[in-house]
Design a protein around this motif. Structure first.
Motif, PDB file in Angstrom:
ATOM      1  N   SER A 125       0.947  -1.275   0.318  1.00  0.00           N
ATOM      2  CA  SER A 125       0.318  -0.231   0.276  1.00  0.00           C
ATOM      3  C   SER A 125       1.403   1.665   0.172  1.00  0.00           C
ATOM      4  O   SER A 125       0.330   2.272  -0.990  1.00  0.00           O
ATOM      5  CB  SER A 125      -1.010  -0.122   1.724  1.00  0.00           C
ATOM      6  OG  SER A 125      -1.785  -1.196   1.123  1.00  0.00           O
ATOM      7  N   VAL A 126       2.220   0.846   1.107  1.00  0.00           N
ATOM      8  CA  VAL A 126       2.926   2.277   1.022  1.00  0.00           C
ATOM      9  C   VAL A 126       3.775   2.664  -0.551  1.00  0.00           C
ATOM     10  O   VAL A 126       3.745   3.430  -1.703  1.00  0.00           O
ATOM     11  CB  VAL A 126       3.403   2.080   1.847  1.00  0.00           C
ATOM     12  CG1 VAL A 126       5.492   3.165   1.623  1.00  0.00           C
ATOM     13  CG2 VAL A 126       3.272   2.523   3.066  1.00  0.00           C
ATOM     14  N   SER A 127       3.951   1.776  -1.453  1.00  0.00           N
ATOM     15  CA  SER A 127       4.469   1.464  -2.510  1.00  0.00           C
ATOM     16  C   SER A 127       3.731   2.218  -3.382  1.00  0.00           C
ATOM     17  O   SER A 127       3.368   2.761  -4.310  1.00  0.00           O
ATOM     18  CB  SER A 127       5.048   0.090  -3.032  1.00  0.00           C
ATOM     19  OG  SER A 127       5.337  -0.138  -2.141  1.00  0.00           O
ATOM     20  N   VAL A 128       2.071   1.804  -3.575  1.00  0.00           N
ATOM     21  CA  VAL A 128       1.361   2.431  -4.029  1.00  0.00           C
ATOM     22  C   VAL A 128       0.899   4.112  -4.316  1.00  0.00           C
ATOM     23  O   VAL A 128       0.898   4.517  -5.198  1.00  0.00           O
ATOM     24  CB  VAL A 128       0.171   2.097  -4.159  1.00  0.00           C
ATOM     25  CG1 VAL A 128      -0.851   2.712  -4.964  1.00  0.00           C
ATOM     26  CG2 VAL A 128      -0.306   0.366  -4.546  1.00  0.00           C
ATOM     27  N   VAL A 129       1.027   4.393  -3.031  1.00  0.00           N
ATOM     28  CA  VAL A 129       0.735   5.677  -2.605  1.00  0.00           C
ATOM     29  C   VAL A 129       2.378   6.619  -2.926  1.00  0.00           C
ATOM     30  O   VAL A 129       2.361   7.866  -3.572  1.00  0.00           O
ATOM     31  CB  VAL A 129       0.943   6.171  -1.072  1.00  0.00           C
ATOM     32  CG1 VAL A 129       0.648   7.808  -1.073  1.00  0.00           C
ATOM     33  CG2 VAL A 129      -0.717   5.363  -0.902  1.00  0.00           C
ATOM     34  N   VAL A 130       3.330   5.820  -2.771  1.00  0.00           N
ATOM     35  CA  VAL A 130       4.554   6.557  -3.183  1.00  0.00           C
ATOM     36  C   VAL A 130       5.145   6.623  -4.130  1.00  0.00           C
ATOM     37  O   VAL A 130       5.615   7.435  -4.508  1.00  0.00           O
ATOM     38  CB  VAL A 130       6.517   5.799  -2.383  1.00  0.00           C
ATOM     39  CG1 VAL A 130       7.497   6.377  -2.816  1.00  0.00           C
ATOM     40  CG2 VAL A 130       5.274   6.125  -0.935  1.00  0.00           C
ATOM     41  N   ILE A 131       4.701   5.623  -5.115  1.00  0.00           N
ATOM     42  CA  ILE A 131       4.936   5.933  -6.501  1.00  0.00           C
ATOM     43  C   ILE A 131       4.011   6.677  -7.056  1.00  0.00           C
ATOM     44  O   ILE A 131       4.095   7.679  -8.354  1.00  0.00           O
ATOM     45  CB  ILE A 131       4.575   4.845  -7.076  1.00  0.00           C
ATOM     46  CG1 ILE A 131       5.621   3.743  -7.001  1.00  0.00           C
ATOM     47  CG2 ILE A 131       4.993   4.526  -8.393  1.00  0.00           C
ATOM     48  CD1 ILE A 131       5.680   2.363  -7.616  1.00  0.00           C
ATOM     49  N   ALA A 132       2.702   6.680  -6.787  1.00  0.00           N
ATOM     50  CA  ALA A 132       1.841   8.115  -6.812  1.00  0.00           C
ATOM     51  C   ALA A 132       2.001   9.508  -6.847  1.00  0.00           C
ATOM     52  O   ALA A 132       2.473   9.972  -8.002  1.00  0.00           O
ATOM     53  CB  ALA A 132      -0.251   8.170  -6.596  1.00  0.00           C
ATOM     54  N   CYS A 133       2.238   9.433  -5.698  1.00  0.00           N
ATOM     55  CA  CYS A 133       3.029  11.353  -5.738  1.00  0.00           C
ATOM     56  C   CYS A 133       4.627  11.053  -7.031  1.00  0.00           C
ATOM     57  O   CYS A 133       4.481  12.292  -7.099  1.00  0.00           O
ATOM     58  CB  CYS A 133       3.726  11.266  -3.862  1.00  0.00           C
ATOM     59  SG  CYS A 133       2.624  10.233  -2.742  1.00  0.00           S
ATOM     60  N   TYR A 134       4.860   9.921  -7.024  1.00  0.00           N
ATOM     61  CA  TYR A 134       6.186  10.351  -7.332  1.00  0.00           C
ATOM     62  C   TYR A 134       5.809  10.736  -9.424  1.00  0.00           C
ATOM     63  O   TYR A 134       6.482  11.257 -10.358  1.00  0.00           O
ATOM     64  CB  TYR A 134       7.391   9.455  -8.077  1.00  0.00           C
ATOM     65  CG  TYR A 134       8.177   9.493  -9.056  1.00  0.00           C
ATOM     66  CD1 TYR A 134       9.224  10.338  -8.624  1.00  0.00           C
ATOM     67  CD2 TYR A 134       8.104   8.007  -9.623  1.00  0.00           C
ATOM     68  CE1 TYR A 134      10.593  10.127  -9.808  1.00  0.00           C
ATOM     69  CE2 TYR A 134       9.230   8.589 -10.745  1.00  0.00           C
ATOM     70  CZ  TYR A 134      10.525   9.239 -10.852  1.00  0.00           C
ATOM     71  OH  TYR A 134      11.270   9.171 -12.053  1.00  0.00           O
ATOM     72  N   MET A 135       4.247   9.965  -9.583  1.00  0.00           N
ATOM     73  CA  MET A 135       4.114  10.303 -11.142  1.00  0.00           C
ATOM     74  C   MET A 135       3.212  11.466 -10.900  1.00  0.00           C
ATOM     75  O   MET A 135       3.912  12.360 -12.082  1.00  0.00           O
ATOM     76  CB  MET A 135       2.695   8.941 -11.137  1.00  0.00           C
ATOM     77  CG  MET A 135       2.024   9.271 -12.437  1.00  0.00           C
ATOM     78  SD  MET A 135       3.467   8.205 -13.761  1.00  0.00           S
ATOM     79  CE  MET A 135       1.855   8.268 -14.868  1.00  0.00           C
ATOM     80  N   ALA A 136       3.000  12.078  -9.604  1.00  0.00           N
ATOM     81  CA  ALA A 136       2.955  13.655  -9.192  1.00  0.00           C
ATOM     82  C   ALA A 136       3.940  15.015 -10.108  1.00  0.00           C
ATOM     83  O   ALA A 136       3.408  15.542 -10.220  1.00  0.00           O
ATOM     84  CB  ALA A 136       2.055  13.901  -8.607  1.00  0.00           C
ATOM     85  N   PHE A 137       5.038  14.148  -9.233  1.00  0.00           N
ATOM     86  CA  PHE A 137       6.190  14.856  -9.001  1.00  0.00           C
ATOM     87  C   PHE A 137       6.413  15.258 -10.981  1.00  0.00           C
ATOM     88  O   PHE A 137       6.846  16.329 -11.119  1.00  0.00           O
ATOM     89  CB  PHE A 137       7.729  14.330  -9.070  1.00  0.00           C
ATOM     90  CG  PHE A 137       8.816  15.339  -8.896  1.00  0.00           C
ATOM     91  CD1 PHE A 137       8.938  16.209  -6.977  1.00  0.00           C
ATOM     92  CD2 PHE A 137       9.594  14.993  -9.186  1.00  0.00           C
ATOM     93  CE1 PHE A 137      10.392  17.110  -8.194  1.00  0.00           C
ATOM     94  CE2 PHE A 137      10.608  15.328  -9.696  1.00  0.00           C
ATOM     95  CZ  PHE A 137      10.777  16.148  -8.948  1.00  0.00           C
ATOM     96  N   SER A 138       6.158  13.884 -11.305  1.00  0.00           N
ATOM     97  CA  SER A 138       6.672  13.963 -13.397  1.00  0.00           C
ATOM     98  C   SER A 138       5.938  14.286 -13.923  1.00  0.00           C
ATOM     99  O   SER A 138       5.768  15.071 -14.424  1.00  0.00           O
ATOM    100  CB  SER A 138       7.148  12.548 -13.843  1.00  0.00           C
ATOM    101  OG  SER A 138       7.991  11.815 -12.936  1.00  0.00           O
ATOM    102  N   ALA A 139       4.449  14.205 -13.557  1.00  0.00           N
ATOM    103  CA  ALA A 139       3.205  15.406 -14.525  1.00  0.00           C
ATOM    104  C   ALA A 139       3.113  17.004 -13.810  1.00  0.00           C
ATOM    105  O   ALA A 139       3.723  17.833 -15.363  1.00  0.00           O
ATOM    106  CB  ALA A 139       2.418  14.981 -13.881  1.00  0.00           C
ATOM    107  N   GLY A 140       4.029  17.482 -12.921  1.00  0.00           N
ATOM    108  CA  GLY A 140       4.392  19.140 -12.537  1.00  0.00           C
ATOM    109  C   GLY A 140       5.921  19.604 -13.223  1.00  0.00           C
ATOM    110  O   GLY A 140       5.522  20.445 -14.212  1.00  0.00           O
ATOM    111  N   ALA A 141       6.941  18.112 -13.053  1.00  0.00           N
ATOM    112  CA  ALA A 141       7.463  18.827 -13.773  1.00  0.00           C
ATOM    113  C   ALA A 141       7.310  18.799 -15.389  1.00  0.00           C
ATOM    114  O   ALA A 141       7.919  19.960 -16.235  1.00  0.00           O
ATOM    115  CB  ALA A 141       8.703  17.563 -14.148  1.00  0.00           C
ATOM    116  N   SER A 142       6.871  18.201 -16.129  1.00  0.00           N
ATOM    117  CA  SER A 142       6.543  17.912 -17.430  1.00  0.00           C
ATOM    118  C   SER A 142       5.812  18.577 -17.817  1.00  0.00           C
ATOM    119  O   SER A 142       5.686  19.774 -19.034  1.00  0.00           O
ATOM    120  CB  SER A 142       6.885  16.831 -18.178  1.00  0.00           C
ATOM    121  OG  SER A 142       5.372  16.375 -17.449  1.00  0.00           O
TER     122      SER A 142
END
Length: 414
Positions: free
Chosen positions: A195-212
Motif C-alpha cells: 500500500s505504501v508503494s502504491v502511494v509513494v509511486i503515485a506521488c512520484y508520478m505527480a512530481f513527473s507530471a508537474g515537471a513536464s
C-alpha cells in the motif's frame, strides 16, 4: 487591448492546466483511491503538492526551453502567446474526443515551431535535440518494459501483494477529544508495504507530471516582457492543476478506457516508475516530452515481454512460415499465471470496487523463459495492432497538425 489579451492568455492557461490536472490526478492516484488507500480529496491534495514540487524544481528547465529557447522570448507577443495556448488546448480536446493519449507537450512545441518558422527565428539545433528525444524516449520506455515483462514481471506478480480494503487504509479513532489515526486492522505487514508503494509511486508520478506539464500551461506567458514571471507561471499552473484535481478528476476512473482499466495495479506501478523516470530525466535537461507517450510505450513493452516468455530469443529471431496474428495488449499482463492462480486486481477492479480472487496456498511453478508450462500465455490475447497504429498515428499527427495550422496563422494573420 494588451491587458485584455493578457487576461485571455491567463484564462486559456488556466483552462489547459485545469484539464491536465483533471486527467493526471486520476491516472496517478487512481489505483490508490480505488483500493481505498486514500480519499479523493487527499489524493488531489497530494497531487497538487508533488506537482508543485516537480514544477518548481525540474519543471523550470522545461519552462525556460519553451518560453525562450525554441524561439526567442521576444516572439511571444500577447497575441502569439494566446494563439500557442489555444493550439495546446485544442490538442487536449482532440485527445479527449478520440480517446487517444495525444501529447500536449508535443502539440505545444509544434505550435511554437509554427511561430518560429513564420518569424524565421526557430532554434533548429535545439529542435533536432528535442525530436531525437521524442524518438529515443518511447523506444527506451518500450525496451525497459519489455525486459521487465519478459524476465521479472512473473516473480513480482507472485510475491508483491496489493489489497483492496473494505474500509480505508488509515482510520480515525474519534472516541477521544483528539482523533487518533490507526491502520486498517485487515492490513498485514505485506499489505502495508504494497500500500505504501502504491502511494509513494503515485506521488512520484505527480512530481513527473508537474515537471513536464507546467510549461504546457504557462510557457508562452513567461519570459522577457511576458505576462508572468517564472515563479508566477509555476504557481498559476499548479493552481489550475488543483482546480482540475479537486473537480473533474473525481470522475476520471469512471471514464477511463478499457486499455487502462484492464491494467493490473502492479503493471500500472511499473509503468508509472518507468515513464515518470524517463520524463523526469528529460525535464531536468529542459526537454519537453510526453508522459502519456512514455507510459503507453511501457505498457506495450510489458505486454510484449510477457507474451514472449514462452519462446527463446533464437525462436523469436527466426521467422515463422505461418502468418503471425500475435497482438499485444494489457491482456498479456492479466494472463500471467495458471487459471488456479489469479493475478492481482486491475485498475478496473478497484474502480468498480469488485472483489478479487484469493491466491491459493500453493502456486504453480513459474516456467523458465522459453519453456512451455501452465503459465503460458495465449498470444492471440495480446495488443491490438490497429489500436497501436492509431496511437502512434495520433502521436505524429497532433504536433504535425499544430505546426501546419499554426504556421499560416502566425505568417498571415498575426
Amino acid at each position: 487591448m494588451v491587458s485584455l489579451l493578457a487576461v485571455a492568455g491567463v484564462a486559456v492557461a488556466v483552462f489547459v492546466g485545469f484539464n491536465i490536472g483533471g486527467s493526471s490526478t486520476g491516472v496517478a492516484f487512481g489505483p490508490a483511491v480505488g483500493a481505498r488507500l486514500l480519499r479523493k480529496a487527499t489524493a488531489a491534495a497530494l497531487f497538487v503538492g508533488f506537482a508543485f514540487l516537480g514544477a518548481w524544481t525540474v519543471g523550470r528547465n522545461v519552462i525556460a526551453t519553451m518560453s525562450s529557447s525554441i524561439v526567442p522570448a521576444a516572439q511571444f507577443t500577447p497575441v502569439a502567446s494566446v494563439a500557442v495556448l489555444f493550439f495546446t488546448g485544442g490538442s487536449l480536446l482532440i485527445s479527449n474526443l478520440y480517446g487517444v493519449p495525444a501529447s500536449t507537450s508535443m502539440t505545444a512545441v509544434g505550435a511554437i515551431v509554427g511561430l518560429g518558422l513564420a518569424t524565421d527565428s526557430l532554434n533548429q539545433a535545439l529542435m533536432f535535440t528535442i525530436l531525437s528525444a521524442w524518438i529515443v524516449a518511447p523506444l527506451l520506455s518500450f525496451l525497459v518494459g519489455l525486459v521487465v515483462g519478459r524476465y521479472a514481471y512473473p516473480y513480482l506478480d507472485r510475491y508483491v501483494a496489493f489489497t483492496q480494503f473494505d474500509l480505508h487504509f488509515v482510520q480515525l479513532d474519534r472516541s477521544g477529544r483528539v482523533p487518533r489515526p490507526y491502520l486498517n486492522p485487515r492490513a498485514s505487514p505485506r499489505d502495508v508495504v504494497g500500500s505504501v508503494s502504491v502511494v509513494v509511486i503515485a506521488c512520484y508520478m505527480a512530481f513527473s507530471a508537474g515537471a513536464s506539464n507546467a510549461a504546457n500551461a504557462v510557457a508562452p506567458l513567461v519570459g522577457e516582457g511576458g505576462t508572468l514571471t517564472v515563479d508566477q507561471g509555476v504557481l498559476l499552473a499548479v493552481l489550475a492543476f488543483g482546480l482540475g484535481g479537486f473537480t473533474i478528476a473525481r470522475r476520471t476512473l469512471e471514464t477511463v478506457g478499457d486499455d487502462i482499466t484492464e491494467l493490473p495495479v502492479l503493471a500500472s506501478l511499473i509503468v508509472s516508475v518507468v515513464g515518470g523516470t524517463v520524463i523526469t530525466i528529460l525535464s531536468a535537461y529542459g526537454i519537453p516530452a510526453s508522459l502519456a507517450v512514455s507510459t503507453t510505450s511501457t505498457i506495450i513493452g510489458l505486454g510484449w515481454g510477457r507474451a514472449s516468455r514462452a519462446r527463446t530469443l533464437a525462436e523469436l529471431a527466426t521467422p515463422t512460415p505461418e502468418p503471425s496474428d500475435v497482438e499485444v495488449s494489457t491482456g498479456a499482463l492479466v494472463t500471467s499465471r495458471a487459471e488456479d492462480a489469479p493475478t492481482g486486481p486491475t485498475i478496473g477492479d478497484v474502480a468498480r470496487q469488485e472483489a478479487t480472487a484469493e491466491k491459493p496456498d500453493e502456486l504453480p511453478d513459474i516456467p523458465d523463459v522459453g519453456a512451455e508450462g501452465p503459465a503460458d500465455l495465449d498470444e492471440k490475447s495480446l495488443f491490438d495492432p490497429m489500436a497501436a497504429k492509431r496511437i502512434v498515428t495520433m502521436w505524429v499527427l497532433t504536433p504535425s497538425l499544430a505546426v501546419a495550422t499554426s504556421y499560416p496563422v502566425f505568417m498571415f494573420l498575426l
